[in-house]
Design an enzyme around this catalytic site. Structure first.
Site, PDB file in Angstrom:
ATOM      1  N   GLU A 132       1.392   5.152  10.347  1.00 48.05           N
ATOM      2  CA  GLU A 132       1.209   6.190   9.062  1.00 48.05           C
ATOM      3  C   GLU A 132      -0.199   6.421   8.831  1.00 48.05           C
ATOM      4  O   GLU A 132      -1.404   5.634   9.012  1.00 48.05           O
ATOM      5  CB  GLU A 132       1.874   5.254   8.063  1.00 48.05           C
ATOM      6  N   CYS A 147      -6.734   8.617   5.224  1.00 45.52           N
ATOM      7  CA  CYS A 147      -6.812   7.158   5.288  1.00 45.52           C
ATOM      8  C   CYS A 147      -6.299   6.958   6.619  1.00 45.52           C
ATOM      9  O   CYS A 147      -5.015   7.296   6.974  1.00 45.52           O
ATOM     10  CB  CYS A 147      -6.003   6.706   4.158  1.00 45.52           C
ATOM     11  N   CYS A 154      -0.823  -5.637  12.188  1.00 45.32           N
ATOM     12  CA  CYS A 154      -2.089  -6.408  12.215  1.00 45.32           C
ATOM     13  C   CYS A 154      -1.803  -7.931  12.095  1.00 45.32           C
ATOM     14  O   CYS A 154      -0.678  -8.663  11.814  1.00 45.32           O
ATOM     15  CB  CYS A 154      -2.271  -6.336  10.566  1.00 45.32           C
ATOM     16  N   CYS A 158      -2.634 -11.172   5.358  1.00 46.50           N
ATOM     17  CA  CYS A 158      -3.110 -11.484   4.071  1.00 46.50           C
ATOM     18  C   CYS A 158      -1.668 -11.526   2.933  1.00 46.50           C
ATOM     19  O   CYS A 158      -0.950 -10.672   3.568  1.00 46.50           O
ATOM     20  CB  CYS A 158      -3.844 -10.178   3.574  1.00 46.50           C
ATOM     21  N   CYS A 161      -0.135  -7.934   1.602  1.00 50.38           N
ATOM     22  CA  CYS A 161      -0.320  -6.878   2.215  1.00 50.38           C
ATOM     23  C   CYS A 161       1.076  -6.643   3.014  1.00 50.38           C
ATOM     24  O   CYS A 161       1.390  -7.519   3.688  1.00 50.38           O
ATOM     25  CB  CYS A 161      -1.473  -6.748   3.186  1.00 50.38           C
ATOM     26  N   GLY A 211      -3.940  -2.084   9.686  1.00 46.96           N
ATOM     27  CA  GLY A 211      -4.763  -2.824  10.748  1.00 46.96           C
ATOM     28  C   GLY A 211      -6.134  -3.287  10.240  1.00 46.96           C
ATOM     29  O   GLY A 211      -6.751  -2.823   9.224  1.00 46.96           O
ATOM     30  N   GLU A 212      -6.821  -4.047  11.038  1.00 46.35           N
ATOM     31  CA  GLU A 212      -8.235  -4.601  10.875  1.00 46.35           C
ATOM     32  C   GLU A 212      -8.930  -3.758  11.690  1.00 46.35           C
ATOM     33  O   GLU A 212      -9.002  -4.299  13.022  1.00 46.35           O
ATOM     34  CB  GLU A 212      -8.441  -6.050  11.103  1.00 46.35           C
ATOM     35  N   SER A 243     -13.206  -0.189   5.789  1.00 39.28           N
ATOM     36  CA  SER A 243     -12.890  -1.648   5.080  1.00 39.28           C
ATOM     37  C   SER A 243     -12.633  -2.684   5.972  1.00 39.28           C
ATOM     38  O   SER A 243     -11.654  -2.313   6.828  1.00 39.28           O
ATOM     39  CB  SER A 243     -11.788  -1.094   4.096  1.00 39.28           C
ATOM     40  N   SER A 265     -12.792  -6.215   1.622  1.00 43.36           N
ATOM     41  CA  SER A 265     -11.779  -6.801   1.102  1.00 43.36           C
ATOM     42  C   SER A 265     -11.735  -8.215   0.383  1.00 43.36           C
ATOM     43  O   SER A 265     -11.725  -9.246   1.153  1.00 43.36           O
ATOM     44  CB  SER A 265     -10.433  -6.807   1.978  1.00 43.36           C
ATOM     45  N   LEU A 266     -12.613  -8.176  -0.751  1.00 39.77           N
ATOM     46  CA  LEU A 266     -12.972  -9.478  -1.120  1.00 39.77           C
ATOM     47  C   LEU A 266     -11.703 -10.329  -1.800  1.00 39.77           C
ATOM     48  O   LEU A 266     -11.330 -11.384  -1.357  1.00 39.77           O
ATOM     49  CB  LEU A 266     -14.201  -9.551  -2.318  1.00 39.77           C
ATOM     50  N   HIS A 267     -11.248  -9.861  -3.022  1.00 36.74           N
ATOM     51  CA  HIS A 267      -9.891 -10.446  -3.581  1.00 36.74           C
ATOM     52  C   HIS A 267     -10.034 -11.750  -4.258  1.00 36.74           C
ATOM     53  O   HIS A 267      -9.057 -12.330  -5.030  1.00 36.74           O
ATOM     54  CB  HIS A 267      -8.715 -10.223  -2.668  1.00 36.74           C
ATOM     55  N   ASN A 342      -0.323  -3.317  -5.562  1.00 37.43           N
ATOM     56  CA  ASN A 342       0.866  -2.298  -5.330  1.00 37.43           C
ATOM     57  C   ASN A 342       2.163  -3.269  -4.576  1.00 37.43           C
ATOM     58  O   ASN A 342       2.100  -3.686  -3.596  1.00 37.43           O
ATOM     59  CB  ASN A 342       0.405  -1.404  -4.203  1.00 37.43           C
ATOM     60  N   CYS A 385      -2.149   1.567  -1.124  1.00 39.78           N
ATOM     61  CA  CYS A 385      -3.067   0.571  -0.112  1.00 39.78           C
ATOM     62  C   CYS A 385      -1.859  -0.777   0.108  1.00 39.78           C
ATOM     63  O   CYS A 385      -1.329  -1.061  -0.965  1.00 39.78           O
ATOM     64  CB  CYS A 385      -4.048  -0.096  -1.076  1.00 39.78           C
TER      65      CYS A 385
HETATM   66  N1  SAH Z   1      -7.528  -4.366   7.164  1.00 43.87           N
HETATM   67  C1  SAH Z   1      -8.580  -3.943   6.369  1.00 43.87           C
HETATM   68  C2  SAH Z   1      -8.197  -2.336   6.194  1.00 43.87           C
HETATM   69  C3  SAH Z   1      -6.728  -2.074   5.827  1.00 43.87           C
HETATM   70  S1  SAH Z   1      -6.236  -2.683   4.106  1.00 43.87           S
HETATM   71  C4  SAH Z   1      -9.067  -4.608   5.129  1.00 43.87           C
HETATM   72  O1  SAH Z   1      -8.064  -5.559   4.824  1.00 43.87           O
HETATM   73  O2  SAH Z   1      -9.857  -4.262   4.560  1.00 43.87           O
HETATM   74  C5  SAH Z   1      -6.867  -1.582   2.954  1.00 43.87           C
HETATM   75  C6  SAH Z   1      -7.080  -2.176   1.502  1.00 43.87           C
HETATM   76  O3  SAH Z   1      -5.567  -2.216   0.935  1.00 43.87           O
HETATM   77  C7  SAH Z   1      -7.681  -3.703   1.494  1.00 43.87           C
HETATM   78  O4  SAH Z   1      -8.593  -3.602   0.463  1.00 43.87           O
HETATM   79  C8  SAH Z   1      -6.491  -4.503   1.200  1.00 43.87           C
HETATM   80  O5  SAH Z   1      -6.881  -5.645   0.753  1.00 43.87           O
HETATM   81  C9  SAH Z   1      -5.860  -3.549   0.082  1.00 43.87           C
HETATM   82  N2  SAH Z   1      -4.366  -3.728   0.038  1.00 43.87           N
HETATM   83  C10 SAH Z   1      -3.542  -4.549   0.890  1.00 43.87           C
HETATM   84  N3  SAH Z   1      -2.333  -4.839   0.209  1.00 43.87           N
HETATM   85  C11 SAH Z   1      -2.338  -4.295  -0.855  1.00 43.87           C
HETATM   86  C12 SAH Z   1      -1.162  -4.354  -1.908  1.00 43.87           C
HETATM   87  N4  SAH Z   1      -0.047  -4.602  -1.702  1.00 43.87           N
HETATM   88  N5  SAH Z   1      -1.591  -3.550  -3.095  1.00 43.87           N
HETATM   89  C13 SAH Z   1      -2.971  -2.994  -3.283  1.00 43.87           C
HETATM   90  N6  SAH Z   1      -3.914  -3.009  -2.421  1.00 43.87           N
HETATM   91  C14 SAH Z   1      -3.569  -3.571  -1.197  1.00 43.87           C
HETATM   92 FE1  SF4 Z   2      -4.307  -6.726   7.728  1.00 48.08          FE
HETATM   93 FE2  SF4 Z   2      -6.094  -5.556   5.902  1.00 48.08          FE
HETATM   94 FE3  SF4 Z   2      -3.380  -5.952   5.213  1.00 48.08          FE
HETATM   95 FE4  SF4 Z   2      -4.954  -8.049   5.667  1.00 48.08          FE
HETATM   96  S1  SF4 Z   2      -4.901  -6.462   3.959  1.00 48.08           S
HETATM   97  S2  SF4 Z   2      -3.051  -7.853   6.712  1.00 48.08           S
HETATM   98  S3  SF4 Z   2      -6.457  -7.517   7.346  1.00 48.08           S
HETATM   99  S4  SF4 Z   2      -4.076  -4.650   6.923  1.00 48.08           S
END
Ligand code: SAH
Ligand code: SF4
Length: 393
Positions: A132, A147, A154, A158, A161, A211-212, A243, A265-267, A342, A385
């Site tokens: 996508e 994007c 992946c 996380c 995600c 993906g990463e 990212s 992606s600190l979180h 989200n 996201c």
């Molecule tokens: N793998 C990379 C890039 C793709 S994820 C990464 O993790 O940075 C892109 C962004 O979307 C990241 O900051 C991720 O943490 C965020 N993200 C993932 N799941 C999400 C969700 N359910 N709601 C909001 N943001 C989310």
């Molecule tokens: Fe992979 Fe990024 Fe999603 Fe983490 S947030 S599972 S690294 S796509």
């Protein structure tokens, strides 16, 4: 911070991770290698070849290097889909290209438009995999961000995600990464590449899809180098943001070789919580990650690192978390992007209430950092996201 932690960050701040560690990650990526640049019929896909590789391919067809330059112009400036369009090449050469080469594109299987005008595209790849790609227009202007995805699935899981619930099928090739951008250019009719200073609809790229990206570094680097090339798509590195969830050994290479904007992606601000939310933290803990950010080249107020911070109700959204965040990033030219969570089918978290987000943002603002709240876009079509996923649920 305890003494041992500050010692750790002091130590890691000056020492880049060994080249071996980066080599190991690249070797692992090879296990998920995408299909090569040849089609099932043995034709060579010219999309996704670096300039050098294209020049070599053209030499094999018995033509001088300037022909490669012409082809590059047709592919990436004009958006040619057929060799017959390449009228600056001789008829005979075009016929040879037709016989031996193709101009690849992912197939557009579906386009879904959100009420907020973002658009999500389901793209089919030559081996049947699907990915996508999302177009996110600015709310007020005729421009937006593309994007891009970098992997099918992946490995990183996380917790918040959706993509992370889909196992990694394989990495995307440079052609498939570039191809996502080209396919959207086709769709929106933005050919030829607008001149410098002219408005562009596909104005920026965020490498934030499935993906990463740093677990597929070589292909991502080739693809971004192609997209940045001034004689083609010509997006400057300032308009591209990559990212990562924190693959520390490759962050240095991104800075050195690509120089695009970095988003992290600190979180979470404590290792115990980040270990849970972003399991990669067990390998590269917060102190090491921030040390890599401090080393990132050419940072300034005009060029800041973006820290992405997903707001999860009752998990990481307290004022104490905000204060710790400010302390952690002290000295780094940075902005903090607060992302309301989200939800997706089966997700276990809840988005933080608006009031909690506002308070959190205020603390960061008061410390002198911008802290925009990322308006969720395309939630209704699962395009926001972390909602992308192409495998059956
Ligand atoms: N793998 C990379 C890039 C793709 S994820 C990464 O993790 O940075 C892109 C962004 O979307 C990241 O900051 C991720 O943490 C965020 N993200 C993932 N799941 C999400 C969700 N359910 N709601 C909001 N943001 C989310
Ligand atoms: Fe992979 Fe990024 Fe999603 Fe983490 S947030 S599972 S690294 S796509």
């Amino acid at each position: 911070m305890s003494d041992s932690a500050s010692l750790l960050s002091a130590r890691t701040a000056s020492v880049a991770p060994s080249q071996d560690e980066a080599a190991l990650i690249l070797a692992k990526a090879a296990r998920f290698a995408p299909p090569g640049p040849r089609t099932a019929e043995g034709k060579l896909d010219l999309i996704g070849l670096s300039r050098e590789a294209l020049t070599e391919a053209v030499a094999e067809l018995g033509e001088p290097p300037f022909r490669a330059k012409q082809i590059w112009h047709w592919l990436y400036h004009r958006g040619a889909r057929q060799f017959s369009e390449m009228t600056s090449l001789s008829r005979a050469f075009r016929a040879r290209l037709e016989e031996r080469c193709v101009i690849g594109r992912p197939e557009r299987l579906r386009a879904l438009k959100s009420a907020d005008q973002s658009e999500k595209f389901l793209l089919g790849l030559a081996d049947g995999e699907r990915i996508e790609t999302v177009y996110i227009p600015d709310l007020e202007e005729e421009r937006g961000a593309v994007c891009l995805s970098t992997q099918v699935g992946c490995t990183l899981s996380c917790r918040f995600c959706h993509t992370g619930t889909q196992r990694l099928e394989r990495n995307l090739s440079a052609a498939e990464i570039v191809g996502q951008f080209l396919a959207l250019r086709d769709y929106y009719g933005e050919w030829p590449t607008p001149r410098e200073g002219e408005p562009r609809r596909l104005a920026t790229i965020v490498v934030m899809g499935m993906g990463e990206p740093l677990y597929n570094y070589e292909n991502v680097a080739t693809a971004l180098t192609i997209l940045m090339d001034p004689e083609g798509v010509a997006l400057s590195r300032r308009r591209i943001t990559l990212s990562t969830s924190g693959v520390v050994p490759l962050i240095d290479r991104v800075g050195r070789e690509l120089g695009v904007n970095l988003a992290i992606s600190l979180h979470a601000v404590r290792d115990d919580l980040r270990d849970e939310l972003v399991p990669l933290n067990r390998k590269y803990p917060i102190a090491e990650l921030l040390a890599a950010c401090r080393r990132y080249p050419r940072l300034s107020n005009a060029r800041r690192i973006t820290f992405e911070y997903i707001m999860l109700k009752g998990i990481n959204d307290s004022p104490a978390d905000a204060r710790e965040l400010v302390r952690l990033i002290a000295g780094i030219p940075a902005k903090v992007n607060l992302i309301p969570f989200n939800p997706w089918p089966g997700s276990r978290f809840e988005p933080s209430p608006e009031e909690a987000i506002r308070r959190f943002a205020e603390i960061i603002n008061d410390a002198g950092y911008a802290a925009p709240v990322r308006t969720p876009r395309g939630r209704d079509i699962l395009a926001a996201c972390g909602q992308l996923r192409t495998a059956a649920a």
